[in-house]
Design a protein around this motif. Structure first.
Motif, PDB file in Angstrom:
ATOM      1  N   PRO A 158       0.828  -1.204   0.000  1.00 27.99           N
ATOM      2  CA  PRO A 158       0.000   0.000   0.000  1.00 27.99           C
ATOM      3  C   PRO A 158       0.861   1.252   0.000  1.00 27.99           C
ATOM      4  CG  PRO A 158      -0.044  -1.049   2.138  1.00 27.99           C
ATOM      5  CD  PRO A 158       0.714  -1.959   1.243  1.00 27.99           C
ATOM      6  N   SER A 159       0.234   2.335  -0.395  1.00 33.99           N
ATOM      7  CA  SER A 159       0.920   3.614  -0.478  1.00 33.99           C
ATOM      8  C   SER A 159       1.216   4.128   0.933  1.00 33.99           C
ATOM      9  CB  SER A 159       0.038   4.606  -1.220  1.00 33.99           C
ATOM     10  OG  SER A 159       0.578   5.886  -1.122  1.00 33.99           O
ATOM     11  N   GLN A 160       2.360   4.794   1.066  1.00 32.53           N
ATOM     12  CA  GLN A 160       2.736   5.353   2.357  1.00 32.53           C
ATOM     13  C   GLN A 160       2.550   6.856   2.393  1.00 32.53           C
ATOM     14  OE1 GLN A 160       3.546   3.389   4.934  1.00 32.53           O
ATOM     15  NE2 GLN A 160       3.153   1.653   3.576  1.00 32.53           N
ATOM     16  N   SER A 217      -3.714   1.594   5.616  1.00 30.83           N
ATOM     17  CA  SER A 217      -4.898   1.046   4.974  1.00 30.83           C
ATOM     18  C   SER A 217      -5.023  -0.433   5.323  1.00 30.83           C
ATOM     19  CB  SER A 217      -4.788   1.217   3.469  1.00 30.83           C
ATOM     20  OG  SER A 217      -5.843   0.562   2.846  1.00 30.83           O
ATOM     21  N   ALA A 218      -6.184  -0.809   5.833  1.00 30.33           N
ATOM     22  CA  ALA A 218      -6.439  -2.199   6.156  1.00 30.33           C
ATOM     23  C   ALA A 218      -7.350  -2.829   5.102  1.00 30.33           C
ATOM     24  CB  ALA A 218      -7.079  -2.302   7.536  1.00 30.33           C
ATOM     25  N   LYS A 250      -8.406  -2.071  -1.750  1.00 31.60           N
ATOM     26  CA  LYS A 250      -7.686  -0.841  -2.069  1.00 31.60           C
ATOM     27  C   LYS A 250      -6.229  -1.151  -2.351  1.00 31.60           C
ATOM     28  CE  LYS A 250      -6.596   3.709  -0.303  1.00 31.60           C
ATOM     29  NZ  LYS A 250      -6.695   4.639   0.802  1.00 31.60           N
ATOM     30  N   ALA A 251      -5.640  -2.048  -1.601  1.00 27.83           N
ATOM     31  CA  ALA A 251      -4.236  -2.409  -1.810  1.00 27.83           C
ATOM     32  C   ALA A 251      -4.059  -3.075  -3.173  1.00 27.83           C
ATOM     33  CB  ALA A 251      -3.761  -3.340  -0.695  1.00 27.83           C
ATOM     34  N   LEU A 252      -4.990  -3.916  -3.591  1.00 28.53           N
ATOM     35  CA  LEU A 252      -4.905  -4.576  -4.896  1.00 28.53           C
ATOM     36  C   LEU A 252      -5.006  -3.551  -6.038  1.00 28.53           C
ATOM     37  CD1 LEU A 252      -7.004  -7.816  -4.290  1.00 28.53           C
ATOM     38  CD2 LEU A 252      -4.541  -7.633  -4.624  1.00 28.53           C
ATOM     39  N   PHE A 253      -5.895  -2.596  -5.881  1.00 30.11           N
ATOM     40  CA  PHE A 253      -6.007  -1.557  -6.911  1.00 30.11           C
ATOM     41  C   PHE A 253      -4.746  -0.722  -7.000  1.00 30.11           C
ATOM     42  CE2 PHE A 253     -10.750  -1.999  -6.802  1.00 30.11           C
ATOM     43  CZ  PHE A 253     -10.915  -2.251  -8.152  1.00 30.11           C
ATOM     44  N   GLU A 254      -4.155  -0.429  -5.876  1.00 25.21           N
ATOM     45  CA  GLU A 254      -2.912   0.346  -5.891  1.00 25.21           C
ATOM     46  C   GLU A 254      -1.792  -0.435  -6.546  1.00 25.21           C
ATOM     47  OE1 GLU A 254      -2.297   1.487  -1.852  1.00 25.21           O
ATOM     48  OE2 GLU A 254      -3.649   3.194  -1.999  1.00 25.21           O
TER      49      GLU A 254
END
Length: 153
Positions: free
Chosen positions: A7-9, A20-21, A25-29
């Motif tokens: 994930p973005s920092q 981000s949990a 969202k992590a997959l999209f990023e």
């Protein structure tokens, strides 16, 4: 740039600085980072060829529009210069072809006096040859044609 994994920092993207949990969202990023890494600009030759094609299409549309305007203007000018249209006769009246019919309102020419006795009532006589006869009546303005003795030739 961002790291392509994880994930973005960036603290501005995350609310109140929390990590981000959300796994979606992590997959999209990650997909966005992979797309940015593989993205490349098109070659300059391809971009300029595309621009030339678009330019040619625009010029063709402009030329076609100009032809339509000039052609329509020429047709309108021709219609205006042709003068007023001829009056249209009603469809119920017969069309007159050839010379105008002779005036039928005058009396027939006088016959020469004869030395014979006038015919008695009830007898019929035939007119001399060459004089057309008519037993019916015609309406005013109607055209009639007669065939001379010996046929049309």
């Amino acid at each position: 740039m961002h790291d392509s994994h994880g994930p973005s920092q960036d603290p501005a993207r995350e609310p109140s600085g929390a990590s981000s949990a959300d796994p979606l969202k992590a997959l999209f990023e990650q997909a966005a980072a992979a797309g940015r890494a593989r993205a490349a600009y098109a070659p300059a030759g391809e971009i300029s060829a595309r621009g030339r094609r678009v330019h040619r299409r625009r010029l063709a549309v402009l030329a076609a529009g100009a032809c339509l305007v000039v052609g329509g203007g020429g047709a309108a000018l021709g219609a205006l210069l042709a003068g007023p249209p001829q009056p249209v006769v009603p469809a119920t009246s017969p069309s007159v072809i050839g010379p105008a019919p002779a005036d039928t309102t005058t009396a027939p020419p006088p016959t020469p006096p004869s030395t014979t006795q006038a015919p008695s009532v009830g007898t019929t006589t035939t007119p001399p040859a060459g004089i057309p006869t008519s037993t019916g009546t015609t309406r005013p303005g109607a055209t009639t044609t007669t065939t001379p003795p010996g046929g049309a030739g």
